[in-house]
Design an enzyme around this catalytic site. Structure first.
Site, PDB file in Angstrom:
ATOM      1  CB  SER A 180     -10.061   8.082  -4.256  1.00 38.15           C
ATOM      2  OG  SER A 180     -10.661   6.838  -4.537  1.00 38.15           O
ATOM      3  CE1 TYR A 193      -8.542  -1.855  -0.622  1.00 39.76           C
ATOM      4  CE2 TYR A 193      -7.929  -4.011   0.243  1.00 39.76           C
ATOM      5  CZ  TYR A 193      -7.978  -2.639   0.366  1.00 39.76           C
ATOM      6  OH  TYR A 193      -7.446  -2.040   1.462  1.00 39.76           O
TER       7      TYR A 193
END
Ligand code: NDP
Length: 295
Positions: A180, A193
């Site tokens: 990712s 986040y």
């Protein structure tokens, strides 16, 4: 770029999500299986939920497999009806085209039983992962361990099984780890986040070094190891991690291309890394991030 994987056998983990009958978002693993199958490869499709394998088998219009062996051995042999209980099982090798294997890759022993005797594999895509969301301050041992067992330890274990087979047969191979962009970067100013990145991001960061270390050790055997590093892709998982109101829009605006990645973009990069078109690439990663890391 025309790819031909005829004569090769591939194994893809996390091959389940995206049932077309439900019009669910296509998962990266499932789409990779279909693309490899369409390019001539035989594919071992590994995932955790049996019903997904049943629908995948229907979708690619193959004769469904008629016999299953269950792990741990329970003597259960059942038809592929979609109603089986969720036990770990492996399809017998006479199934044409796609061989479904249902196992929880977070369980080391079950994985060994399901995949230890899987036979020759030339191409491996380590795609299965979980995105378990917890802020750092509330993170638990259970969630941390589950994240690392599924997202990192299974990559080591499945790659070990496959690479030993390649080395014993003296054949080249290619391994792609689906990582990712959060392996490299945080989402500054976006509160979600921390919840996404504590577990997901730290496992993907680990995959970066695991990919390099595997490339180093396996290179002399002509086995290449690389990763793909996508930004958000709106699969079931992508929708979950970007679900907080306003998050997706704000994040998308930070991408120079003002978009997220499509499943197809990620799958194309996986296929490129699996193929001889990337014959001199190993220990590397392809960002499929709509320019995010440049921002
Ligand atoms: P999906 O949730 O659509 O697919 C993940 C697949 O992995 C599912 O089939 C799931 O099965 C399977 N899986 C999860 N845990 C296990 C397990 N313990 N054993 C076996 N199979 C398991 O996710 P994506 O297609 O979005 O993700 C694919 C990869 O791409 C992952 O590695 C993810 O981290 C990465 N990625 C995704 C991004 C995104 O925004 N979507 C962004 C960047 C990277 P089940 O549901 O039955 O558990």
């Amino acid at each position: 770029m025309k790819l031909n994987f005829k004569g090769l056998r591939a194994l893809v983990t996390g091959a389940g999500k995206g049932e077309w009958e439900r019009k669910a978002a296509e998962g990266i693993g499932r789409d990779t299986v279909k693309a490899l199958h369409a390019s001539g490869a035989k594919v071992v499709a590994v995932t955790r939920t049996n019903a997904d394998l049943v629908s995948l088998a229907k979708e690619v219009s193959i004769q469904p497999c008629l016999a299953w062996t269950c792990f741990p051995p329970s003597g259960i042999h059942q038809k592929l009806t979609g109603t089986m209980p969720q036990v770990t099982k492996i399809c017998l090798p006479q199934c044409p085209g796609i061989e479904p294997v249902c196992v929880d890759l977070g369980d080391w022993e079950a994985t060994e039983k399901a995949l230890g005797g899987i036979g020759p594999v030339d191409l491996l895509v380590n795609n299965a992962a979980v995105a378990l969301m917890q802020p750092f301050i509330e993170s638990t041992k259970e969630v941390f361990d589950r994240s690392f067992n599924v997202n990192v330890r299974s990559v080591l274990q499945v790659s070990q099984i496959v690479a030993k087979g390649m080395i014993n047969r003296g054949v080249p191979g290619s391994i792609v780890n689906v990582s990712s962009m959060v392996a490299y970067v945080t989402f500054p100013g976006l509160t979600t986040y921390s919840e996404c990145a504590i577990h997901c991001g730290s496992t993907k960061g680990a995959i970066t070094m695991l990919t390099k270390a595997m490339a180093m050790e396996l290179g002399p055997y002509k086995i290449r190891v690389n990763s793909v590093n996508p930004t958000v892709v709106l699969t079931d998982m992508g929708k979950k991690v970007s679900a907080k109101p306003g998050f997706a829009k704000k994040l998308m605006e930070r991408h120079p291309l003002r978009k997220f990645a499509e499943v197809e973009d990620v799958v194309n990069s996986i296929l490129f890394l699996l193929s001889d078109h990337s014959a001199s690439t190993s220990g590397s990663g392809i960002l499929v991030d709509a320019g995010y890391l440049a921002s």
